[in-house]
Motif scaffolding. Structure first.
Motif, mmCIF file in Angstrom:
data_model
loop_
_atom_site.group_PDB
_atom_site.id
_atom_site.type_symbol
_atom_site.label_atom_id
_atom_site.label_comp_id
_atom_site.label_asym_id
_atom_site.label_seq_id
_atom_site.Cartn_x
_atom_site.Cartn_y
_atom_site.Cartn_z
ATOM 1 N N LEU A 33 -6.830 -45.584 -12.862
ATOM 2 C CA LEU A 33 -5.991 -45.192 -13.996
ATOM 3 C C LEU A 33 -6.792 -44.836 -15.248
ATOM 4 C CD1 LEU A 33 -3.402 -48.097 -13.600
ATOM 5 C CD2 LEU A 33 -3.093 -45.726 -12.864
ATOM 6 N N GLN A 36 -6.218 -41.410 -17.082
ATOM 7 C CA GLN A 36 -4.964 -41.143 -17.778
ATOM 8 C C GLN A 36 -4.676 -42.118 -18.901
ATOM 9 O OE1 GLN A 36 -2.644 -42.024 -14.049
ATOM 10 N NE2 GLN A 36 -1.304 -43.157 -15.441
ATOM 11 N N SER A 37 -5.490 -43.173 -19.014
ATOM 12 C CA SER A 37 -5.264 -44.172 -20.053
ATOM 13 C C SER A 37 -6.553 -44.438 -20.824
ATOM 14 C CB SER A 37 -4.749 -45.472 -19.436
ATOM 15 O OG SER A 37 -4.738 -46.510 -20.396
ATOM 16 N N PHE A 40 -7.325 -48.193 -20.877
ATOM 17 C CA PHE A 40 -7.919 -48.691 -19.641
ATOM 18 C C PHE A 40 -9.348 -48.188 -19.476
ATOM 19 C CE2 PHE A 40 -4.224 -49.971 -16.598
ATOM 20 C CZ PHE A 40 -3.998 -51.083 -17.397
ATOM 21 N N HIS A 41 -9.616 -46.980 -19.931
ATOM 22 C CA HIS A 41 -10.972 -46.440 -19.855
ATOM 23 C C HIS A 41 -11.925 -47.278 -20.689
ATOM 24 C CE1 HIS A 41 -14.335 -43.641 -20.761
ATOM 25 N NE2 HIS A 41 -14.147 -43.290 -19.499
ATOM 26 N N HIS A 289 2.625 -45.067 -15.153
ATOM 27 C CA HIS A 289 2.557 -44.153 -16.299
ATOM 28 C C HIS A 289 2.763 -44.867 -17.633
ATOM 29 C CE1 HIS A 289 2.550 -40.809 -13.483
ATOM 30 N NE2 HIS A 289 3.651 -41.293 -12.918
ATOM 31 N N THR A 290 3.727 -45.735 -17.721
ATOM 32 C CA THR A 290 4.074 -46.355 -18.995
ATOM 33 C C THR A 290 3.182 -47.561 -19.298
ATOM 34 O OG1 THR A 290 5.673 -47.902 -18.033
ATOM 35 C CG2 THR A 290 6.462 -45.680 -18.583
ATOM 36 N N ALA A 291 3.234 -47.978 -20.561
ATOM 37 C CA ALA A 291 2.454 -49.147 -20.988
ATOM 38 C C ALA A 291 2.892 -50.400 -20.233
ATOM 39 C CB ALA A 291 2.608 -49.356 -22.496
ATOM 40 N N MET A 294 1.391 -50.353 -16.811
ATOM 41 C CA MET A 294 -0.034 -50.656 -16.849
ATOM 42 C C MET A 294 -0.276 -52.146 -17.093
ATOM 43 S SD MET A 294 -1.584 -47.315 -18.811
ATOM 44 C CE MET A 294 -1.379 -45.685 -18.069
#
Length: 350
Positions: A33, A36-37, A40-41, A289-291, A294
């Motif tokens: 993920l 896309q985040s 998270f990265h 996709h959403t917080a 995640m």
């Protein structure tokens, strides 16, 4: 006094091992993920600044009494067994189901996280040489820098990671909690939190390539082969040391359930990828996709870690992970004791 101090060191390292295996699972769960985040990265990069170096250090700590005697050969055999069995299982499952990109099926190229087993085997053998040298830690750092100039791929035989992370293994081998200045051990957690925040900012500002933190690539593979590139590796070492000190300041020093869980991290290490790679191959992460979703991934990572540490899981998987390997004793000293896991504090290898 020595016994008390040694016990305190064991407790500290076992607590650290549990927290580290938790971060290992979290990192592997959020990796699909990170593109896309941004959050998270950043978290992924931050975890990589300390979780491998510190896990290597903890492994070195529990290798203190390693020798090429009967218990020592037993521990090497168990590590080799784990690598042989799980390299086969993961490669087979990847070919049939996971289909991870860029995988080469070879016993000379460890599959995914199994590099740690191959390197652990090598680290123990390297101890026999380096403990006889003057300034072994300094020499290991120099070798960790120079290996980046190698003209072959760093993933072959886990050669790059073995030498790059070996200084942390040596640091764990020589680690004694009672000899660490109390100011460092009791480093104010607020300062550590600020330090970790600073590392997060640094990682985002510099857009550091995660491959530098993986340490499995040569400088040529990283696209930066210059005479001064070794200085970058030295900078990564400094970053990892600072991040590791920050992490250690949050590790509890008193016995608790974390201490007990820290004895069985090998089960989580060897088994969790079966779950994460199955989830990836089924495309489950494509629905995140959403917080809230995640956040659920983080909770599930913690739950998976807890699950794999439960007694019933260990009993079910013990024949695979902790089998009787008595055939190696032929011609050697006979004993009725069951082989212990190399990373267990109850093992002959402490």
């Amino acid at each position: 006094m020595d016994k008390v101090d040694h016990t305190a060191s064991n407790t500290f390292m076992l607590n650290a091992k549990f927290l580290l295996i938790l971060f290992v699972v979290i990192a592997n769960c959020i990796e699909p993920l990170i593109q896309q985040s941004p959050a998270f990265h950043s978290l992924y990069l931050a975890i990589y600044t300390f979780h491998i170096p510190m896990f290597v250090m903890a492994t070195g700590y529990f290798s203190k009494s390693f020798k090429l005697d009967v218990p020592g050969i037993q521990s090497l055999q168990m590590i080799f067994y784990h690598y042989l069995i799980f390299q086969s299982l993961y490669s087979l499952l990847d070919a049939l189901a996971f289909h991870a990109p860029g995988v080469r099926y070879s016993f000379f190229i460890p599959y995914s996280l199994l590099w740690f087993l191959f390197s652990h085997f090598c680290w123990r053998l390297l101890l026999l040489l380096f403990t006889k040298l003057k300034h072994p830690l300094a020499i290991s750092i120099v070798l960790g820098i120079l290996i980046g100039y190698a003209p072959f791929t760093g993933t072959m035989l886990s050669f790059s990671r073995t030498l790059v992370f070996f200084p942390f293994f040596l640091a764990g081998y020589y680690f004694q909690l009672d000899r660490v200045p109390k100011l460092i051990v009791r480093l104010n957690k607020w300062f550590s939190a600020i330090g970790l925040l600073g590392i997060l900012v640094l990682l985002n500002v510099t857009t550091l390539d995660p491959k530098w933190l993986y340490s499995s690539f040569t400088y040529t593979e990283l696209g930066s082969l210059h005479w001064y590139t070794g200085g970058y590796r030295l900078g990564i070492y400094l970053l990892e040391i600072v991040a590791s000190f920050c992490f250690l300041s949050f590790v509890p020093r008193t016995p608790s359930i974390l201490t007990e869980w820290g004895k069985y991290t090998v089960y989580v290490f060897l088994l969790h990828a079966f779950i994460t790679k199955t989830a990836i191959s089924l495309g489950l992460f494509s629905h995140v996709h959403t917080a809230a979703q995640m956040a659920l991934v983080l909770l599930l990572a913690a739950a998976m870690t807890w699950l794999l540490l439960q007694g019933w899981v260990r009993r079910f998987s013990q024949p695979l992970i902790e089998p009787h390997l008595s055939f190696w004793k032929r011609g050697a000293i006979r004993t009725n004791k069951r082989p212990q896991l190399p990373d267990s504090p109850d093992s002959p290898i402490k």
